[in-house]
Design an enzyme around this catalytic site. Structure first.
Site, PDB file in Angstrom:
ATOM      1  N   GLY A 152       1.199  -1.070  -0.152  1.00 13.26           N
ATOM      2  CA  GLY A 152       0.561  -0.129   0.058  1.00 13.26           C
ATOM      3  C   GLY A 152       0.861   0.988  -0.313  1.00 13.26           C
ATOM      4  N   HIS A 153       1.754   1.395   0.901  1.00  8.01           N
ATOM      5  CA  HIS A 153       2.653   2.882   0.958  1.00  8.01           C
ATOM      6  C   HIS A 153       3.777   2.488  -0.420  1.00  8.01           C
ATOM      7  CE1 HIS A 153       2.782   1.296   5.430  1.00  8.01           C
ATOM      8  NE2 HIS A 153       2.406   2.832   5.447  1.00  8.01           N
ATOM      9  N   LYS A 171      -7.849   3.818   1.709  1.00  8.11           N
ATOM     10  CA  LYS A 171      -7.856   2.948   2.867  1.00  8.11           C
ATOM     11  C   LYS A 171      -8.763   3.964   4.204  1.00  8.11           C
ATOM     12  CE  LYS A 171      -5.916   0.055   6.175  1.00  8.11           C
ATOM     13  NZ  LYS A 171      -6.585   0.411   7.863  1.00  8.11           N
ATOM     14  N   ASP A 172      -7.158   4.497   4.584  1.00 13.06           N
ATOM     15  CA  ASP A 172      -8.037   5.712   5.859  1.00 13.06           C
ATOM     16  C   ASP A 172      -8.725   7.424   5.438  1.00 13.06           C
ATOM     17  OD1 ASP A 172      -6.854   4.819   7.975  1.00 13.06           O
ATOM     18  OD2 ASP A 172      -4.622   5.063   6.528  1.00 13.06           O
ATOM     19  N   ARG A 176      -1.498  -2.946  11.199  1.00  5.15           N
ATOM     20  CA  ARG A 176      -2.240  -3.440  11.730  1.00  5.15           C
ATOM     21  C   ARG A 176      -2.288  -5.180  11.490  1.00  5.15           C
ATOM     22  NH1 ARG A 176      -3.585   1.952  13.446  1.00  5.15           N
ATOM     23  NH2 ARG A 176      -2.548   2.791  15.084  1.00  5.15           N
ATOM     24  N   SER A 212      -2.536  -3.375   5.735  1.00  6.48           N
ATOM     25  CA  SER A 212      -2.599  -2.579   7.199  1.00  6.48           C
ATOM     26  C   SER A 212      -1.284  -2.841   7.625  1.00  6.48           C
ATOM     27  CB  SER A 212      -3.690  -2.302   7.641  1.00  6.48           C
ATOM     28  OG  SER A 212      -3.288  -1.818   9.358  1.00  6.48           O
TER      29      SER A 212
HETATM   30  O1  PAF Z   1      -1.578   7.394   7.849  1.00  5.38           O
HETATM   31  C1  PAF Z   1      -0.441   7.552   8.576  1.00  5.38           C
HETATM   32  O2  PAF Z   1       0.276   6.595   8.663  1.00  5.38           O
HETATM   33  C2  PAF Z   1      -0.628   8.440   9.549  1.00  5.38           C
HETATM   34  O3  PAF Z   1      -1.437   9.017   9.944  1.00  5.38           O
HETATM   35  C3  PAF Z   1       0.347   9.046   8.654  1.00  5.38           C
HETATM   36  C4  PAF Z   1      -0.289  10.281   7.514  1.00  5.38           C
HETATM   37  C5  PAF Z   1       1.791   9.488   7.699  1.00  5.38           C
HETATM   38  C6  PAF Z   1       0.365  10.867  10.168  1.00  5.38           C
HETATM   39  O4  PAF Z   1       1.556   9.850  11.184  1.00  5.38           O
END
Ligand code: PAF
Length: 280
Positions: A34-35, A149-150, A187, A185
């Site tokens: 995802g990142h 996702k967020d 988590r 995620s």
């Molecule tokens: O989504 C995240 O990983 C965090 O909430 C972020 C945007 C890096 C802020 O700490």
């Protein structure tokens, strides 16, 4: 890839970029596909890419997983290097917040931050908004990339960027999922193999609800109740399940055309979140 832990040296280096555009991917580390999709999109749009890794204490409430949050710097560094990231910012909490973080200025986004995760995790979005604003001021990117996702976080960051007239374009990037549908995620690493087999029910329930909305069902309260019951039957403990206006996150009205279905649920002690947008 160059690494920086000090604001001054990062700024001095980024100042030399001249007219080359800079894309920024803020993260808390423990990077997954995802990142890396955010980094890939930044590479596609920008001449230079910077990422940050900072597990931000301000966005964790008492009793949450700040200490347990996975820290995998060596693997993250390799993944960012392989993805073609140019600069990695690794500040300490003291570098960002000084010796007395409790007295630091906070950024608060009213209204949008009060729903869903904002209600379940008081102070969480103030912590996110504060660190993101600070990182934006330090890095001064042209573009910044966040995972959908967020979704609530994404809306809040878009709002603060507009409200504070920051000259940064915010990009929301599609959620990456396992074949089972489970949203990637950091988590997920907390889940046992048994829990991992159950977790996909969260996305399956969102999809089922979306199909009913697309078929014209409008009794939102009953649909939410059914979805909650489906999660509980599978062994999840629902934190929230809502059908909301996709722009304001207010409870959906029958006339709304752009909706978002948002869910948070505990599986054991792990809190999972997911969402699905529906256009009617
Ligand atoms: O989504 C995240 O990983 C965090 O909430 C972020 C945007 C890096 C802020 O700490």
């Amino acid at each position: 890839m160059q690494e920086f832990s000090s604001i001054t040296t990062l700024r001095a280096s980024l100042r030399e970029r001249g007219t080359r555009t800079l894309g920024f991917v803020p993260t808390m580390g423990n990077l997954h596909a995802g990142h890396l999709a955010l980094v890939a999109e930044a590479k596609r749009r920008n001449a230079l890419v910077a990422a940050s890794i900072f597990v931000n204490p301000l966005q964790f409430g008492p009793g949450e997983d700040l200490d347990a949050y996975p820290r995998t710097l060596e693997a993250d560094r390799k993944a960012l290097q392989a993805a073609g990231c140019d600069a990695l910012f690794l500040p300490s909490a003291e570098e960002l917040y000084g010796a007395t973080p409790d007295t630091c200025t906070r950024v608060h986004v009213p209204e949008l931050g009060t729903h869903f995760c904002g209600a379940s995790r008081p102070g969480h979005f103030d912590g996110v908004a504060t660190v993101v604003t600070k990182l934006f001021n330090i890095v001064q990117p042209d573009d910044a990339y966040f995972g959908l996702k967020d979704y609530q976080q994404y809306l809040i960051i878009r709002k603060l960027t507009a409200d504070l007239a920051l000259p940064i374009e915010i990009h929301g990037i599609a959620t990456q999922r396992e074949d089972s549908g489970l949203a990637l995620s950091s988590r997920n690493g907390y889940l046992s193999s048994q829990e991992k087999a159950v977790a996909p029910v969260l996305y399956a329930t969102l999809k089922q609800l979306a199909r009913k909305l697309e078929a014209g069902v409008k009794d939102f309260a009953s649909l939410e109740e059914e979805a909650r019951a489906a999660l509980e039957a599978a062994g999840l403990r629902t934190d929230y399940f809502g059908i909301a206006n996709a722009h304001t996150l207010a409870p959906a009205a029958a006339s709304d055309r752009e909706l978002v279905l948002v869910a948070a649920a505990f599986l054991g002690t792990t809190r999972l979140i997911d969402n699905l947008r529906v256009s009617l």
